[in-house]
Write an enzyme that holds these catalytic residues in place. Structure first.
Site, mmCIF file in Angstrom:
data_model
loop_
_atom_site.group_PDB
_atom_site.id
_atom_site.type_symbol
_atom_site.label_atom_id
_atom_site.label_comp_id
_atom_site.label_asym_id
_atom_site.label_seq_id
_atom_site.Cartn_x
_atom_site.Cartn_y
_atom_site.Cartn_z
ATOM 1 N N SER A 67 0.828 -1.207 0.000
ATOM 2 C CA SER A 67 0.000 0.000 0.000
ATOM 3 C C SER A 67 0.859 1.253 0.000
ATOM 4 O O SER A 67 1.913 1.303 0.653
ATOM 5 C CB SER A 67 -0.869 -0.015 1.256
ATOM 6 O OG SER A 67 -1.391 1.257 1.492
ATOM 7 N N TYR A 69 -2.823 -2.171 9.729
ATOM 8 C CA TYR A 69 -2.741 -2.581 8.317
ATOM 9 C C TYR A 69 -1.350 -2.311 7.737
ATOM 10 O O TYR A 69 -0.707 -3.198 7.156
ATOM 11 C CB TYR A 69 -3.817 -1.813 7.548
ATOM 12 C CG TYR A 69 -3.815 -1.956 6.049
ATOM 13 C CD1 TYR A 69 -4.102 -3.170 5.445
ATOM 14 C CD2 TYR A 69 -3.580 -0.846 5.234
ATOM 15 C CE1 TYR A 69 -4.132 -3.278 4.060
ATOM 16 C CE2 TYR A 69 -3.620 -0.943 3.856
ATOM 17 C CZ TYR A 69 -3.890 -2.166 3.271
ATOM 18 O OH TYR A 69 -3.921 -2.270 1.902
HETATM 19 N N1 LIG Z 1 -8.431 -1.045 -2.587
HETATM 20 C C1 LIG Z 1 -7.488 -0.232 -2.206
HETATM 21 O O1 LIG Z 1 -7.682 1.002 -2.107
HETATM 22 C C2 LIG Z 1 -6.112 -0.754 -1.890
HETATM 23 C C3 LIG Z 1 -5.081 0.186 -1.671
HETATM 24 C C4 LIG Z 1 -3.809 -0.283 -1.381
HETATM 25 C C5 LIG Z 1 -3.568 -1.643 -1.317
HETATM 26 N N2 LIG Z 1 -4.590 -2.536 -1.521
HETATM 27 C C6 LIG Z 1 -4.286 -3.957 -1.416
HETATM 28 O O2 LIG Z 1 -4.682 -4.595 -2.617
HETATM 29 C C7 LIG Z 1 -5.031 -5.951 -2.341
HETATM 30 C C8 LIG Z 1 -6.379 -6.275 -2.979
HETATM 31 O O3 LIG Z 1 -7.347 -5.431 -2.392
HETATM 32 P P1 LIG Z 1 -8.789 -5.155 -3.044
HETATM 33 O O4 LIG Z 1 -9.096 -3.749 -2.746
HETATM 34 O O5 LIG Z 1 -8.818 -5.662 -4.439
HETATM 35 O O6 LIG Z 1 -9.704 -6.068 -2.085
HETATM 36 P P2 LIG Z 1 -11.114 -6.767 -2.288
HETATM 37 O O7 LIG Z 1 -11.819 -6.291 -3.496
HETATM 38 O O8 LIG Z 1 -11.781 -6.667 -0.970
HETATM 39 O O9 LIG Z 1 -10.695 -8.299 -2.554
HETATM 40 C C9 LIG Z 1 -10.072 -9.056 -1.571
HETATM 41 C C10 LIG Z 1 -9.849 -10.454 -2.105
HETATM 42 O O10 LIG Z 1 -9.115 -11.199 -1.129
HETATM 43 C C11 LIG Z 1 -9.850 -12.365 -0.781
HETATM 44 N N3 LIG Z 1 -9.620 -12.650 0.633
HETATM 45 C C12 LIG Z 1 -9.873 -11.830 1.695
HETATM 46 N N4 LIG Z 1 -9.548 -12.449 2.835
HETATM 47 C C13 LIG Z 1 -9.065 -13.671 2.496
HETATM 48 C C14 LIG Z 1 -8.582 -14.782 3.241
HETATM 49 N N5 LIG Z 1 -8.530 -14.768 4.584
HETATM 50 N N6 LIG Z 1 -8.175 -15.886 2.575
HETATM 51 C C15 LIG Z 1 -8.240 -15.916 1.218
HETATM 52 N N7 LIG Z 1 -8.675 -14.903 0.467
HETATM 53 C C16 LIG Z 1 -9.093 -13.794 1.100
HETATM 54 C C17 LIG Z 1 -11.322 -12.001 -1.078
HETATM 55 O O11 LIG Z 1 -12.144 -13.130 -1.318
HETATM 56 P P3 LIG Z 1 -12.954 -13.865 -0.129
HETATM 57 O O12 LIG Z 1 -13.570 -12.791 0.712
HETATM 58 O O13 LIG Z 1 -13.934 -14.735 -0.831
HETATM 59 O O14 LIG Z 1 -11.954 -14.665 0.621
HETATM 60 C C18 LIG Z 1 -11.138 -11.210 -2.355
HETATM 61 O O15 LIG Z 1 -10.961 -12.070 -3.456
HETATM 62 C C19 LIG Z 1 -5.013 -6.076 -0.809
HETATM 63 O O16 LIG Z 1 -3.802 -6.662 -0.394
HETATM 64 C C20 LIG Z 1 -5.073 -4.654 -0.320
HETATM 65 O O17 LIG Z 1 -4.481 -4.506 0.950
HETATM 66 C C21 LIG Z 1 -5.847 -2.113 -1.807
#
Ligand SMILES: NC(=O)c1ccc[n+]([C@@H]2O[C@H](COP(=O)([O-])OP(=O)(O)OC[C@H]3O[C@@H](n4cnc5c(N)ncnc54)[C@H](OP(=O)(O)O)[C@@H]3O)[C@@H](O)[C@H]2O)c1
Length: 296
Positions: free
Chosen positions: A163, A176
């Site tokens: 992040s 986080y």
């Molecule tokens: N969105 C942002 O603004 C942002 C910014 C910086 C970094 N990031 C990083 O980018 C990455 C993706 O984020 P996103 O925003 O795309 O999130 P998201 O849309 O909420 O998707 C999260 C994914 O992870 C899976 N997941 C969550 N907990 C899990 C577990 N315990 N075991 C296995 N799978 C799990 C979820 O599926 P299930 O719930 O079915 O398990 C889903 O497929 C993350 O590492 C996040 O920290 C995001």
């Protein structure tokens, strides 16, 4: 064709359909591949004719993701796993290696974010444990599980989705950001042990992206945030270039400001923290006033 154009724009140097070449016969495992950034990466790899292994807890969304990737021309295999659970991680690694053999690219993307100030977390050690369980230990187990076969074959790429908050030390995200930084620190040490085996490790310092993860924070509704498709391009860019660090100009600026003047960086972030505290207090007061007026 759209993807090539986007990659060309992002990289500035890629003029040919490079992604299908880069992905040729490569197996890419994406954790959290059923939603948000992970799903967008899977779709774009599918569009380029690549093969992905998608991992998440929920089967239903994984099945939808598989269908989408295959409709775009790729191949997708799906596995359910709770990456916060040690035994579940172990079982996943064993099953994937048994079913497919070594993977070429591991994208540690599944993550959990918690937005809470330390002031509200004195009795919430579980906030810190939960973020570490998934964002550090879950990713670590994937690396420990798949790295031996990568080293044996003398090729492999690990991409960690971190992040931009790690660059700006953003308030309210201590649990986080600490968990993401732990993975970053581990990976930086690891890369110095495995470089001779042609293992590349990339950290993508992702900015805010419009995904289900940020939906609960209403303030973000009014901010210009990146689309999952654009975020996926940052990930795919690293797949092509194998660079160690992918960042945005704002993330880099935050690092520079902190390096040059940590006191100024703290002042800026602290002001933003205090502003939100005051705004919240004002909003709560207004709400209470309105409720009182309604009763009267
Ligand atoms: N969105 C942002 O603004 C942002 C910014 C910086 C970094 N990031 C990083 O980018 C990455 C993706 O984020 P996103 O925003 O795309 O999130 P998201 O849309 O909420 O998707 C999260 C994914 O992870 C899976 N997941 C969550 N907990 C899990 C577990 N315990 N075991 C296995 N799978 C799990 C979820 O599926 P299930 O719930 O079915 O398990 C889903 O497929 C993350 O590492 C996040 O920290 C995001």
């Amino acid at each position: 064709m759209a993807l090539e154009t986007l990659l060309s724009e992002t990289l500035g140097i890629v003029r040919k359909p490079i992604l299908p070449k880069v992905l040729n016969k490569k197996l890419t495992l994406i954790t959290g591949g059923s939603s948000g950034i992970g799903l967008a990466v899977a779709r774009q790899i599918g569009e380029a004719g690549g093969t992905v292994i998608l991992v998440a807890r929920g089967l239903e969304n994984l099945e939808i993701a598989k269908k989408e990737v295959e409709e775009l021309g790729g191949t997708a295999h799906i596995y359910t796993c709770n990456l916060s659970d040690t035994d579940s991680c172990k079982a996943l690694v064993e099953k994937v290696l048994e079913d497919h053999g070594p993977i070429d690219v591991l994208i540690n993307n599944a993550g959990r974010s918690i937005r809470r100030s330390v002031d509200d977390a004195y009795d919430r050690i579980h906030d810190f444990e939960r973020t570490m369980d998934l964002n550090y230990f879950g990713c670590l187990q994937m690396i420990l599980g798949f790295l031996p076969s990568m080293r044996e074959r003398k090729k492999g790429h690990i991409i960690n989705i971190s992040s931009a908050g790690c660059q700006s030390n953003v308030p309210r995200f201590s649990a986080y950001i600490a968990s993401k930084s732990a993975l970053d620190a581990f990976s930086r040490c690891l890369t110095n042990e495995v470089a001779q085996d042609n293992i590349n490790i990339t950290t993508v310092y992702m900015p805010l992206v419009r995904t289900p993860m940020i939906a609960p924070t209403k303030t973000y509704d009014y901010l210009p945030v990146m689309s999952p498709e654009r975020a996926a391009q940052l990930v795919l860019k690293s797949l092509v270039t194998k660079q160690k660090k992918v960042t945005t100009p704002l993330g880099s600026l935050a690092e520079v400001v902190y390096d040059v003047s940590p006191t100024s960086a703290t002042r800026i972030m602290n002001l933003s923290y205090q502003f939100e505290e005051k705004l919240r207090a004002y909003q709560a007061k207004q709400k209470a006033k309105k409720a009182q007026a309604e009763v009267a």
